[in-house]
Design a protein around this motif. Structure first.
Motif, short mmCIF file in Angstrom:
data_model
loop_
_atom_site.label_atom_id
_atom_site.label_comp_id
_atom_site.label_asym_id
_atom_site.label_seq_id
_atom_site.Cartn_x
_atom_site.Cartn_y
_atom_site.Cartn_z
N VAL A 300 0.83 -1.22 0.00
CA VAL A 300 0.00 0.00 0.00
C VAL A 300 0.86 1.26 0.00
N SER A 301 2.19 1.09 -0.09
CA SER A 301 3.08 2.26 0.02
C SER A 301 3.93 2.51 -1.21
N PHE A 302 4.26 1.46 -1.97
CA PHE A 302 5.20 1.61 -3.08
C PHE A 302 4.65 0.94 -4.34
N ASP A 303 4.84 1.60 -5.47
CA ASP A 303 4.45 1.02 -6.75
C ASP A 303 5.52 0.08 -7.29
N GLU A 304 6.79 0.43 -7.09
CA GLU A 304 7.87 -0.37 -7.66
C GLU A 304 7.90 -1.77 -7.04
N GLY A 305 7.85 -2.79 -7.88
CA GLY A 305 7.90 -4.16 -7.40
C GLY A 305 6.65 -4.62 -6.68
N ASN A 306 5.56 -3.86 -6.79
CA ASN A 306 4.34 -4.17 -6.04
C ASN A 306 3.72 -5.47 -6.54
N ILE A 307 3.46 -6.39 -5.63
CA ILE A 307 2.95 -7.70 -6.02
C ILE A 307 1.50 -7.64 -6.50
N PHE A 308 0.81 -6.51 -6.28
CA PHE A 308 -0.55 -6.35 -6.77
C PHE A 308 -0.59 -5.74 -8.17
N ALA A 309 0.59 -5.48 -8.76
CA ALA A 309 0.62 -5.06 -10.16
C ALA A 309 0.13 -6.20 -11.04
N ALA A 310 -0.46 -5.86 -12.18
CA ALA A 310 -1.05 -6.87 -13.06
C ALA A 310 -0.04 -7.92 -13.49
N LYS A 311 1.20 -7.50 -13.73
CA LYS A 311 2.21 -8.44 -14.21
C LYS A 311 2.62 -9.46 -13.14
#
Length: 421
Positions: A300-311
């Protein structure tokens, strides 16, 4: 925002009235502790500066509270007749029959608002809460594990006296300075989330034992274990080359190469989730399985490497299976009578107690290994009594540290298993 939306949808019904408080803590910067590097000159030169800044010795406070718990435990044990045919420690339900502990734990739950906790009605509905419609298969995978198959017994942890950990008081927003360096260029302390200390305390390390840290990078828990000055050997393992590089750099930076402690650490690169290729069998007294997880606070804090990203969708879906595989190998790595501490930094029951139950069923079915859960109630009540930790006592297995604003540690789930055969 994708992660937060999913947490609102899944954790909101699961944690009920406590979720707004947990959510606020989760979306606010976490609170750090300062682990004194007693292998560094700078620690002895600068530790008094921490007190001047307003920090205090957290380990001493935990030990004080924990000593009271141990006295209670000894009184309970002394009430068992010496002619008893069962020499095993008193089961958890007998310990809980003590009126003073019932009152204490009731007060603990009430003061935390945990009496309002909304429990799941079953494995599949838990998966419905935890995962969205696309991810319900994970819940179905885990519904064959019987939570009643793992016995529970009372267990008292001895806290390491050599470990020095400082924190700022509850409600303080002060920050620790960057670690100082002495003439030896070794940093004087390591900064980490305050809940990350707990898995090492739960290991209950003893003098001369051997220990395996299954997923050791970036190295904080291996370093803490080394600073207890108890294990004779610590094997720090990781598989990804990038993480292995972080692990090597951390330990090389914080542990003097010419010190006795440096000779106690062995770094290995093995795939901890591969059953067929895992050859560290019956080798260790204690194993720490701090497994990869959804890392809720980072999500909930960082976009980079976020496991909830579609990829990363498939990677996220595979997490419980990966965690279960690692825990099975952790149990296999223990000597008979040795213990495993399983930990994550997620609020998800699917990645926490469900993995414990599934792994226990799998090691019994595939390898003929029986395990027992060691109650950590004494330790977690002691942590709660410091006023620095909010504890969720409603897990089916183990305990969970919940984020909350006055002392924003966690989340951190911890469960301890002992190998019986």
């Amino acid at each position: 925002m994708v992660a937060l939306d999913q947490f609102d949808f899944n954790y909101g019904p699961l944690y009920g009235a406590k979720w707004p408080s947990i959510r606020l803590g989760l979306t606010t910067p976490n609170k750090y502790i300062c682990v004194g590097n007693t292998l560094s000159e700078a620690w002895y030169d600068k530790k008094d500066d921490l007190v001047e800044l307003g920090a205090y010795d957290l380990t001493a406070d935990i030990a004080k509270k924990h000593q009271k718990r141990q006295i209670k435990a000894r009184k309970i044990v002394s009430q068992v007749p010496s002619s008893s045919k069962n020499p095993e420690p008193i089961p958890e339900n007998q310990e809980n029959s003590e009126e003073d502990q019932e009152n204490e734990e009731a007060m603990m739950r009430s003061s935390l608002g945990l009496d309002k906790f909304v429990e799941s009605s079953g494995h599949l509905s838990l998966a419905d809460l935890q995962m969205n419609k696309r991810e319900q298969l994970i819940g179905v995978q885990y519904q064959d594990a019987d939570p009643d198959e793992i016995p529970l017994r009372r267990h008292t942890v001895e806290l390491p006296t050599e470990l020095k950990v400082f924190t700022f008081p509850r409600g303080s927003i002060s920050d620790f300075p960057m670690p100082p360096r002495g003439s030896d260029q070794i940093p004087g302390w390591w900064l980490m989330d305050g809940a990350s200390l707990i898995p090492v305390l739960a290991l209950d390390l003893k003098k001369g034992e051997t220990m395996l840290d299954m997923c050791a990078a970036p190295g904080g828990k291996s370093l803490i274990s080394l600073l207890t000055k108890l294990p004779d050997k610590i094997v720090s393992n990781d598989f990804k080359l990038s993480r292995l590089g972080d692990l090597k750099r951390s330990l090389a930076m914080y542990v003097p190469m010419d010190s006795e402690e440096a000779g106690r650490v062995i770094i290995k690169r093995k795939n901890a989730s591969n059953w067929d290729g895992w050859d560290e069998l019956k080798c260790y007294d204690k194993v720490l399985a701090d497994v990869p997880c959804s890392t809720d606070r980072l999500a909930v804090s960082f976009d980079e490497g976020n496991i909830f990203a579609a990829k990363h969708t498939q990677e996220r879906l595979n997490l419980p299976q990966l965690q279960m595989n690692i825990l099975v190998n952790a149990i296999r790595s223990c000597r008979v009578g040795g213990s495993v501490v399983y930990s994550t930094c997620t609020l998800s029951p699917i990645q926490n107690e469900s993995v414990i139950e599934k792994a226990a069923a799998m090691v019994k079915h595939n390898f003929g290994i029986d395990v027992i859960e060691e109650s950590l109630s004494d330790l977690f009540i002691s942590l709660y009594n410091t006023g620095m930790y909010q504890v969720n006592t409603h897990c089916r297995r183990g305990y969970l540290i919940l984020p909350f604003l006055p002392s924003n540690f966690g989340p951190m789930y911890v469960c301890k298993l002992t190998r019986l055969s």
